[in-house]
Every structure is written in structure tokens, then in C-alpha cells.
Design a protein around this motif. Structure first.
Motif, PDB file in Angstrom:
ATOM      1  N   UNK A 449       0.750  -1.214  -0.061  1.00 56.44           N
ATOM      2  CA  UNK A 449      -0.109  -0.132   0.052  1.00 56.44           C
ATOM      3  C   UNK A 449       0.973   1.255  -0.087  1.00 56.44           C
ATOM      4  N   UNK A 450       0.218   2.236  -0.798  1.00 57.11           N
ATOM      5  CA  UNK A 450       1.211   3.514  -0.601  1.00 57.11           C
ATOM      6  C   UNK A 450      -0.091   4.809  -0.437  1.00 57.11           C
ATOM      7  N   UNK A 451       0.474   5.687   0.596  1.00 60.01           N
ATOM      8  CA  UNK A 451      -0.311   6.805   0.975  1.00 60.01           C
ATOM      9  C   UNK A 451       0.376   7.806   0.667  1.00 60.01           C
ATOM     10  N   UNK A 452      -0.005   8.974  -0.183  1.00 63.47           N
ATOM     11  CA  UNK A 452       0.413  10.005  -0.303  1.00 63.47           C
ATOM     12  C   UNK A 452       0.027  11.308   0.350  1.00 63.47           C
ATOM     13  N   UNK A 453       0.454  12.335   0.758  1.00 64.11           N
ATOM     14  CA  UNK A 453      -0.019  13.475   1.413  1.00 64.11           C
ATOM     15  C   UNK A 453       0.659  14.693   0.814  1.00 64.11           C
ATOM     16  N   UNK A 454      -0.062  15.453   0.010  1.00 65.49           N
ATOM     17  CA  UNK A 454       0.452  16.682  -0.827  1.00 65.49           C
ATOM     18  C   UNK A 454       0.483  17.964   0.081  1.00 65.49           C
ATOM     19  N   UNK A 455       1.517  18.381   0.161  1.00 61.35           N
ATOM     20  CA  UNK A 455       1.822  19.560   1.019  1.00 61.35           C
ATOM     21  C   UNK A 455       1.579  20.968   0.123  1.00 61.35           C
ATOM     22  N   UNK A 456       1.256  20.969  -1.029  1.00 57.93           N
ATOM     23  CA  UNK A 456       1.135  22.148  -1.647  1.00 57.93           C
ATOM     24  C   UNK A 456       0.218  23.173  -1.234  1.00 57.93           C
ATOM     25  N   UNK A 457       0.027  24.195  -1.622  1.00 54.56           N
ATOM     26  CA  UNK A 457      -1.056  24.957  -1.237  1.00 54.56           C
ATOM     27  C   UNK A 457      -2.389  24.796  -1.720  1.00 54.56           C
ATOM     28  N   UNK A 458      -3.382  25.095  -1.219  1.00 56.54           N
ATOM     29  CA  UNK A 458      -4.806  25.154  -1.699  1.00 56.54           C
ATOM     30  C   UNK A 458      -4.745  25.531  -3.177  1.00 56.54           C
ATOM     31  N   UNK A 459      -4.073  27.099  -3.288  1.00 51.75           N
ATOM     32  CA  UNK A 459      -3.948  27.433  -4.793  1.00 51.75           C
ATOM     33  C   UNK A 459      -3.457  26.501  -5.905  1.00 51.75           C
ATOM     34  N   UNK A 460      -2.402  25.904  -5.211  1.00 49.49           N
ATOM     35  CA  UNK A 460      -1.678  24.994  -6.367  1.00 49.49           C
ATOM     36  C   UNK A 460      -2.504  23.726  -6.491  1.00 49.49           C
ATOM     37  N   UNK A 461      -3.135  23.272  -5.519  1.00 52.68           N
ATOM     38  CA  UNK A 461      -3.779  22.068  -5.798  1.00 52.68           C
ATOM     39  C   UNK A 461      -4.721  22.093  -6.626  1.00 52.68           C
ATOM     40  N   UNK A 462      -5.392  23.394  -6.692  1.00 49.86           N
ATOM     41  CA  UNK A 462      -6.536  23.537  -7.638  1.00 49.86           C
ATOM     42  C   UNK A 462      -7.758  22.490  -7.630  1.00 49.86           C
ATOM     43  N   UNK A 463      -7.994  22.483  -6.089  1.00 48.73           N
ATOM     44  CA  UNK A 463      -9.195  21.584  -5.956  1.00 48.73           C
ATOM     45  C   UNK A 463      -8.879  20.099  -6.002  1.00 48.73           C
ATOM     46  N   UNK A 464      -7.813  19.614  -6.069  1.00 47.08           N
ATOM     47  CA  UNK A 464      -7.499  18.538  -5.909  1.00 47.08           C
ATOM     48  C   UNK A 464      -7.251  17.996  -4.414  1.00 47.08           C
ATOM     49  N   UNK A 465      -7.460  16.602  -4.211  1.00 41.97           N
ATOM     50  CA  UNK A 465      -7.339  16.234  -2.789  1.00 41.97           C
ATOM     51  C   UNK A 465      -6.059  16.181  -2.394  1.00 41.97           C
ATOM     52  N   UNK A 466      -5.749  16.372  -0.999  1.00 42.22           N
ATOM     53  CA  UNK A 466      -4.535  16.321  -0.412  1.00 42.22           C
ATOM     54  C   UNK A 466      -3.959  14.967  -0.419  1.00 42.22           C
ATOM     55  N   UNK A 467      -5.046  14.031  -0.025  1.00 41.79           N
ATOM     56  CA  UNK A 467      -4.665  12.525   0.260  1.00 41.79           C
ATOM     57  C   UNK A 467      -4.957  11.657  -1.079  1.00 41.79           C
ATOM     58  N   UNK A 468      -4.227  10.630  -0.989  1.00 43.22           N
ATOM     59  CA  UNK A 468      -4.402   9.597  -2.177  1.00 43.22           C
ATOM     60  C   UNK A 468      -3.717   8.555  -1.560  1.00 43.22           C
ATOM     61  N   UNK A 469      -4.455   7.223  -1.583  1.00 39.24           N
ATOM     62  CA  UNK A 469      -4.107   6.115  -1.305  1.00 39.24           C
ATOM     63  C   UNK A 469      -4.210   5.050  -2.375  1.00 39.24           C
ATOM     64  N   UNK A 470      -3.060   4.381  -2.590  1.00 42.21           N
ATOM     65  CA  UNK A 470      -3.141   3.228  -3.565  1.00 42.21           C
ATOM     66  C   UNK A 470      -2.784   1.970  -2.806  1.00 42.21           C
ATOM     67  N   UNK A 471      -3.876   1.172  -2.899  1.00 41.88           N
ATOM     68  CA  UNK A 471      -3.688  -0.350  -2.582  1.00 41.88           C
ATOM     69  C   UNK A 471      -3.248  -1.037  -3.877  1.00 41.88           C
ATOM     70  N   UNK A 472      -1.972  -1.582  -3.958  1.00 41.74           N
ATOM     71  CA  UNK A 472      -1.618  -1.971  -4.920  1.00 41.74           C
ATOM     72  C   UNK A 472      -1.547  -3.555  -5.098  1.00 41.74           C
ATOM     73  N   UNK A 473      -1.523  -4.278  -3.886  1.00 37.91           N
ATOM     74  CA  UNK A 473      -1.833  -5.725  -3.844  1.00 37.91           C
ATOM     75  C   UNK A 473      -2.251  -5.961  -2.307  1.00 37.91           C
ATOM     76  N   UNK A 474      -3.301  -6.961  -2.462  1.00 30.88           N
ATOM     77  CA  UNK A 474      -3.799  -7.417  -1.145  1.00 30.88           C
ATOM     78  C   UNK A 474      -4.342  -8.563  -1.699  1.00 30.88           C
ATOM     79  N   UNK A 475      -3.567  -9.969  -1.255  1.00 32.99           N
ATOM     80  CA  UNK A 475      -4.224 -11.098  -1.892  1.00 32.99           C
ATOM     81  C   UNK A 475      -3.420 -12.031  -0.770  1.00 32.99           C
ATOM     82  N   UNK A 476      -4.336 -13.253  -0.957  1.00 32.15           N
ATOM     83  CA  UNK A 476      -4.138 -14.494  -0.303  1.00 32.15           C
ATOM     84  C   UNK A 476      -3.585 -15.694  -1.298  1.00 32.15           C
TER      85      UNK A 476
END
Length: 839
Positions: A449-476
Motif C-alpha cells: 500500500x502507498x499513501x501520499x500526502x500533498x503539502x502544496x498550497x490550496x491554490x496550487x492543488x486547484x481543488x485536488x485532494x491532498x490525500x491519495x491512497x493506492x492499494x497495489x496488492x492485497x491477496x492470499x
């Protein structure tokens, strides 16, 4: 039907790339035995082409360079991806995937940096299929436990009738010091005991061979090498064991070439000799239960000169089975009956290594002991901070028509230097594997799993979320080591059919050695509007149609919003020898009647490590699928300010499925790629290489989506020259110099690169680099040539305060100057720093 024209293919590719952002390349790693060698198979989530590898003088570090081949779901890569492979009896391998250019995370030119915990002879080669790279640990095959059906295939079949005795000796510790020629390394090397001219000898054998002609051809290769002057061919006979137990089928025995006689006509000496050969072979191949049965048959015969050896071997087999009490009893029987026997000293030594065990008569039938199970938890936790800052300025010099500007216009249009912080990101990665294994099954639970937290300003983000989680593998994952069954449940990567990452189930069953049937069902993880999609498919894989030829076929169907999205059939054919491979594959859609992929890839490695790679590939830029229509802009949706989210949205606006499929069929564009790469050792420290790449994107005829069509891109040609210097000033340094020229219809590019990797002791490693690039393209409006020159240094450093902890940092500086209608200058600093903890 009215559509708004736009560059549909570019938009589709951009959208596809956002679906799979930050997908890891390394998918799974397995260890298996291949004759006398141990093989570490690195399975990748995308098709790749292995180009070359370097080897340190210390034989504990290599860099394997490869290219990621395009698919309909191109990945954006994770930084610092790492796997640690620990297998009892083998050196620990640490495998890291990273771009060749540290400043370009999504570079398709990548490398695997593979380090071993100890000096070991090894090599890197292409695996079976276009998604595997293998590390061959030479001479360490015996360390790999042979518990699965796949791993016990080494037993000779009735068609395997010959072996070659490389050398014979009266010493039980017989060995061969000379290496087996490269062309014969697909065969096994093993020990055997025989009676020759009435005397017992110990051998090192090479085999197996189905025909005398095949054995003679191998013997000629050995003779030409001059390494085994005493090598002789030995014929295997079909022995019929005396007093065979019910349900135990006879197996081939290794005996000197002589006609076999029925058991009823054989003397006890002959029967003992054949049973002993079979027993020893079963023991070497880890078929321990078979070895016990054969040895008990032998010991039931009247005593012969072989009987003491059988008694000793039975003790060794019991010890290998993990039954020290039974082994102790067999060894004590040997010493009681043969106190002066030829193996008495060996038996005493073996007996001394067994802890005293109290032997009690069993009063009841005991249940068989449960297989010994080992459970481990391994993985890594990493955290990286990514930063970036740019300074840009622009000075106008010409108008859009190419005419010079006046001084006043230059002042008006020029831009003063502007500095911005354009990247501030904290990324956390977790990669953990729980594994439980015994002699019957191997179970794994994998989470990445990868979790990203973007620290740019709100103006630079242009409405995009600061948080993004990517579960790339989860299997038995469950693998039966004796029943041939394997299944995987959860988020995983498809290994055939081109579906990429999905949530679902996959499984396979080994119908017989080297023949496997597979199936998969699931839903792609990348989101496409609000549509609902799932797929199902099945495949048949024959790993050995002949000893060197394998192949597979698959059928797959994907459904979107209740309609067939794509229905594909595909096949691949693989030819492998120890030093060469050739693989061809196809993917054809029967609904759209379009070929999605056709490729042919080959690799050859000579005795002197000269490596030749070739690839020809023709594939659709985006495979024909109904879902592609969601990228088109339809006039009625544009007028209403709407974007179609599902196929049902299009159907509700009057578009039939047949109409939509016809639009897709008319807008399939093909990309053709050909590559030839040669790398040759010049000295013990230097390799020289050259790569030629040809690329072309085909046209699209005018149609309702593209009324003017899309022109042929023309052929672009790239020539790259490289020199690789290894161990120039230390045991493990690598220096790579690259120069390349690319020419296309409207662009020319020249590049120079230098990359270095230098370990400083066991804790530090530095990787300085320098790059320069000049790009010349034509402005269609002004007709002017636009020249861009970019250059900059880079430095990556890592420090390991402890074996399980790595601290990393990287800094790149790019200076860019572009001359056209204006003179633009920019300076960009990008860096990351972080840590990784392996457990």
C-alpha cells in the motif's frame, strides 16, 4: 450522430496513465531448482525486454538493465521498490527496481540492482515469458528443497534412456572441477554408484538423454571442450524390482549399458545392483519414500556385496526424512552386522551427530507426524519526502511568423524570473508478506500500500485532494506442493490476457508435469467513469512441448455495463536453451476483428557473455474495446454540459452498441517497434554495446471521430552507443557511458549520459550522474527551428546504519534553455530523502 473532434488517442493515453498511477513493477519472486542450479524468478507486472547486465568482480552485485514495453494500462512507478529473498541454503538476495535516470521516475529504461549476501557465481537471463527475469545461482540447485510436483519432475521417464558418466573414482567424494559447457547446462549433474568390471565406482553423471544419438551429440560437445576426456555413455535399463510392493511402480535404474533380464532370471547380485541404483537416484531426487521402499526390497534379498551400502543409505534416507530415531536404528544395525564395513567410519560419524534417542516398542499404530511448518513475516516500511523548485524566465525575440520584434515588443512580451515550489509530497509505503510453508503447502498473505500526502498550497492543488491512497496488492495465495493446485484471492496482477491489476480470483492446476490449466475472474481496479466492468478467462500452458519448447493459449472476455467490452484470444510460443530464448505472442479480438498485439522477442548469450537482444512488436496504441467510446466527445453531451459516464449513458442518447463498436474499429492506430541490441565484453573490465530502435505510429483514416484522420508519424530512428566499465577502482563499482541520436520526421534529439554506482564499504553507496540533451523541432506556425538544450548533474546516496535500515537521498539539477520565438531559461531542483526499514 455528431461528435466534437479532438486528439482522441492522446486523451485516451493520458486518462489511462492516471488510472494506474504509482503501480509497482515487481510482482512476485519464486525460487526453484533447475538441474544443478538454483533459479530466482522475478515476475514483473508489465512486459519487459532484458537488455544487458553487469557483474562486479566480487560476484555479489549485478545491475540488470531492461525496458518496460507499452500496454493499454501504462504504469507510473514507485520509487525505492525493494524485495529481500531469503531461502535456506542460498545467499540472501536484495533486489531493487529503479529507473536508470534517478530524476525521471517513470522512465521505461530501468534496472534491477541485485546484491547477494556472499560471493556466488551467477548470471542474469530472460525468463519464460515476457514478464520474468531470472537470476541463476550456479551449482546451488541442491540447496532448493524439492517438495512440489514441479520440483520432482527430475526423475527419468521411460524415454530417458541414457546418461554420460563424466568421471569415475573409487573415492565417494568424487567431483568435477571443470564447468559444464554452456550448451549442455540444461541437463542435470548428479552422483551415482555403479559396478564396473566387478568393482564398485563412484560417478558424476550428466543426463538424461532420450536417444543414443542425443547422448552422442552431447558427448561430442564434451570432447570438443577438452574438459572431460574420460566421459562415456551409460545406458539406463528398465528394472523390475524383486518382491515389489503393491502400488509401487518400477522406475528406471542407472546401470552400465547391458541388456536387461527379467527379475526371475537375475541373480541376487544383479537385482541388488539395480535396486541400489534406483534407491540412490530416488534419494538424490528427494523421493525419500520411494527410496525407503526400494532399499527395503534390496535388504530382503540374500546378502551381497552391495547390502552394507544399502543399510548405510537407508540410515541416511531416514535422517533426511527427519526421523532421527529410525536413522539411529538403521546405523546401529549397520555397525552390528558390518563393524569393519567400508562405510563404518561414515556411519559412526553420522551416528555421533544424532542426539541420543530412547527407542521404545510401539504398542499402538501411531499417526504419521505432521509436516514441519515454518511461518515468517517479511516486508518493509518506507517514507520519502519529495520536493521540487523551479525558476523560469522568458525573453521574446521573434513574432509568431518568425519576424524580429522591436525593442518595445520585446519588453512587453518578456517575463521576469519567477520562482515557484512545485512539489511537496510525503509518501509512505508498506509492503508485508506473511508466509507459512511445510512439505505439503505454501501459503502467503501479501499487502502493498502507498499513501501520499500533498503539502502544496490550496491554490496550487486547484481543488485536488491532498490525500491519495493506492492499494497495489492485497491477496492470499495458496500453493499445494503435492496436489498441483494454486489459487490467489484479492487484489493482484494478471499474468496473461493483458488485464493489468484487478480485484478477484485466479487459480491453476497442474494436470501433469509441465502442463497447467489456469483461470481468472475479477474487476479491473482502475476506475472508468461510473461504469461497471468485470472479466473472466482461462489459459492452458504447456511448459515443455519438447525439452526446449513451451507454449500457451488463452481466452478472455471483459464486460462493461452488461455489454461485451472485449473478447480476446491469444497464444505464445517459447523456445529456451541455457543460453538462448525466442518468444512470440499474439492477442486478437474476435468481436472487433482486430489484432491487438503481435510480438517476437529473442535473446542469445555466448560463452564469452556477448549478449544479443532482438524485438519486433506491433500493437494497438489502445486495444480495441467498447470502453474506448467513453473518451469520445459527443455533440449532444457537449451541448448539455455532460460527460458520458457509462455505456448506458450513450445508449440512452440513441447510440447503438454496433455504432459504438464501429467507431472504435475505425480509430485503432498501430504502433510498430523494432529493436536490436548487442553488448560484448572488450576486456575483463569493459563492455561495449550498441542499440538500434525503430518506431512508427500508423495513420487513422478520416472518420466521424477524426474527420481529418491522423497522419502516419513517419519512422523515428534511434542509435545508442554505450560503454560499461566495472571494477575500475574497486571490487563493486560500475560506470555507464551512453550516447544516443534520435531522428524523426520533425524532431532530432542528441543525448549524452554518465551514471556511476560505487559502494563504499558495506554501509555507504553513492551514485553520481551527469546528463546532456539537445532537441531540435520545427514550429509549424512560424516554420522556425526550436532548439532546447538541457543538462544537469545528479547525486543519489544511501547509508545503512543497520542491515535492516536504509537512509536515502537524491538531488537533481536541470538547466534548460529553449530558443525559438523566445529565449526561455529555467532551472529546476528536484530531490527526495527518506528511509526504509526491512523486516
Amino acid at each position: 450522430m455528431k461528435l466534437v473532434t479532438r486528439p482522441r488517442l492522446l486523451a485516451a493515453l493520458i486518462a489511462l496513465s492516471t488510472w494506474s498511477a504509482h503501480a509497482e513493477i515487481m510482482d512476485d519472486i519464486d525460487v526453484r531448482r533447475d538441474g544443478n542450479n538454483a533459479v530466482v524468478q522475478i515476475r514483473l507486472s508489465n512486459p519487459v525486454s532484458l537488455l544487458r547486465s553487469t557483474l562486479s568482480r566480487s560476484k555479489d552485485l549485478t545491475q540488470a538493465y531492461y525496458q518496460v514495453r507499452p500496454t493499454d494500462v501504462p504504469p507510473v512507478y514507485v520509487a525505492g521498490e525493494r524485495r529481500v529473498v531469503k531461502t535456506e541454503g542460498l545467499p540472501t538476495l536484495t533486489i531493487e527496481d529503479e529507473p536508470v535516470r534517478a530524476d525521471k521516475l517513470d522512465d521505461v529504461n530501468r534496472r534491477l540492482v541485485i546484491s547477494l549476501s556472499q560471493s556466488t557465481p551467477f548470471k542474469v537471463r530472460t525468463g519464460k515469458g515476457d514478464r520474468t527475469i531470472e537470476v541463476v545461482l550456479e551449482g546451488l540447485g541442491a540447496a532448493v528443497k524439492q517438495t512440489s510436483i514441479r520440483q520432482t519432475e527430475a526423475a527419468p521417464t521411460p524415454d530417458q534412456r541414457y546418461v554420460i558418466a563424466l568421471t569415475r573414482s573409487s573415492d565417494p567424494k568424487v567431483t568435477v572441477d571443470a564447468p559444464i559447457p554452456q550448451v549442455l547446462q540444461q541437463y542435470q549433474v548428479f552422483t551415482a554408484r555403479r559396478v564396473v568390471d566387478g568393482k564398485q565406482v563412484h560417478e558424476m553423471d550428466l543426463g538424461y538423454f532420450a536417444t543414443l544419438a542425443e547422448a552422442e551429440a552431447a558427448l561430442r560437445q564434451l570432447t570438443l571442450s577438452g574438459r572431460f576426456p574420460q566421459a562415456v555413455i551409460v545406458k539406463l535399463t528398465e528394472a523390475v524390482p524383486a518382491k515389489a510392493e503393491a502400488g509401487v511402480a518400477p522406475s528406471p535404474a542407472t546401470t552400465p549399458a547391458a541388456p536387461s533380464t527379467p527379475a526371475a532370471q537375475q541373480s541376487p547380485e544383479q537385482q541388488s545392483r539395480e535396486l541400489m541404483a534406483q534407491s540412490r537416484q530416488a534419494y538424490e531426487q528427494n523421493r525419500l519414500d520411494d527410496a525407503v521402499k526400494l532399499l527395503n526390497q534390496l535388504l530382503d534379498l540374500p546378502p551381497t556385496a552391495i547390502t552394507p551400502d544399502a543399510q548405510e543409505l537407508l540410515g541416511m534416507v531416514r535422517l533426511a526424512q527427519g526421523e532421527p530415531a529410525k536413522a539411529q536404528a538403521e546405523f546401529e544395525t549397520y555397525l552390528k552386522q558390518y563393524p569393519q564395513g567400508p562405510g563404518a567410519e561414515r556411519v559412526k560419524a553420522a551416528l555421533a551427530g544424532i542426539q541420543p534417542t530412547e527407542l521404545k516398542p510401539a504398542t499402538t499404530i501411531e499417526a504419521p507426524p505432521k509436516p514441519e511448518r515454518t511461518t515468517t513475516v517479511t516486508g518493509s516500511i518506507s517514507q520519502y519526502y519529495y520536493g521540487g523548485k523551479s525558476t523560469t524566465e522568458s525573453q521574446a525575440v521573434r513574432d509568431t511568423d518568425g519576424s524580429p520584434l522591436s525593442a518595445d515588443e520585446i519588453d512587453k512580451r518578456s517575463k521576469a524570473p519567477i520562482s515557484t515550489t512545485d512539489q511537496r509530497l510525503l509518501s509512505t509505503n508498506v509492503d508485508t508478506t506473511w508466509r507459512s510453508r511445510d512439505s505439503e503447502r505454501d501459503m502467503k498473505m501479501v499487502v502493498r500500500d502507498q499513501y501520499d500526502y500533498n503539502l502544496l498550497s490550496e491554490a496550487q492543488l486547484k481543488g485536488k485532494s491532498r490525500h491519495r491512497n493506492r492499494l497495489t496488492a492485497a491477496y492470499f495465495d495458496y500453493q499445494g506442493l503435492k496436489n498441483g493446485l494454486r489459487t490467489r484471492l484479492g487484489r493482484q496482477s494478471a499474468m496473461w490476457g493483458g488485464e493489468g491489476r484487478y480485484d478477484g480470483a485466479s487459480g491453476s492446476y497442474l494436470l501433469k508435469p509441465k502442463l497447467k490449466v489456469s483461470a481468472a475472474v475479477g474487476s479491473p481496479t482502475y476506475q472508468l467513469g461510473q461504469s461497471k466492468r468485470y472479466f473472466m478467462g482461462t489459459a492452458l500452458d504447456a511448459d515443455a512441448l519438447t525439452p526446449n519448447l513451451g507454449g500457451s493459449v488463452f481466452v478472455l472476455q471483459r464486460v462493461i455495463d452488461g455489454e461485451v467490452d472485449r473478447r480476446a484470444v491469444g497464444a505464445d510460443l517459447r523456445y529456451f536453451t541455457q543460453n538462448a530464448s525466442l518468444m512470440g505472442s499474439t492477442d486478437y479480438d474476435v468481436i472487433f476483428k482486430k489484432l491487438n498485439v503481435a510480438s517476437l522477442q529473442g535473446m542469445y548469450m555466448a560463452e564469452d557473455n556477448t549478449t544479443v537482444n532482438g524485438l519486433y512488436e506491433r500493437r494497438a496504441l489502445t486495444p480495441a474495446a467498447l470502453s474506448q467510446t467513453l473518451f469520445f466527445q459527443f455533440q449532444d453531451f457537449v451541448d448539455a454540459g455532460l460527460i458520458p459516464q457509462t455505456i448506458n449513458d450513450l445508449k440512452n442518447h440513441g447510440y447503438s452498441v454496433d455504432q459504438l463498436r464501429e467507431l472504435v474499429r475505425n480509430n485503432v492506430s498501430y504502433w510498430t517497434h523494432a529493436m536490436l541490441s548487442v553488448t560484448r565484453p572488450v576486456t575483463t573490465q569493459w563492455q561495449a554495446g550498441a542499440t538500434v530502435d525503430l518506431n512508427r505510429t500508423g495513420p487513422i483514416a478520416p472518420n466521424p471521430v477524426l474527420p481529418t484522420g491522423q497522419p502516419d508519424s513517419g519512422q523515428s530512428r534511434t542509435l545508442s552507443l554505450l560503454a560499461i566499465g566495472s571494477n575500475l577502482y574497486s571490487e563493486r563499482d560500475t560506470n555507464v557511458f551512453t550516447a544516443s541520436v534520435m531522428r524523426g520526421r520533425m524532431v532530432k534529439t542528441y543525448m549524452l549520459n554518465y551514471n556511476n554506482m560505487t559502494p563504499l564499504g558495506d554501509a555507504w553507496q553513492i551514485e553520481p550522474g551527469l546528463r546532456w540533451q539537445r532537441n531540435i523541432s520545427q514550429d509549424l506556425t512560424s516554420g522556425l527551428n526550436i532548439t532546447t538544450v538541457a543538462w544537469g548533474p545528479g547525486l543519489k546516496a544511501s547509508f545503512k546504519p543497520r542491515p535492516t535500515v536504509t537512509l536515502e537521498s537524491n538531488l537533481n539539477v536541470d538547466y534548460t534553455r529553449t530558443e525559438g520565438t523566445s529565449i526561455d531559461r529555467s532551472t529546476r531542483y528536484t530531490y527526495f530523502l527518506g528511509y526504509r526499514y526491512d523486516y
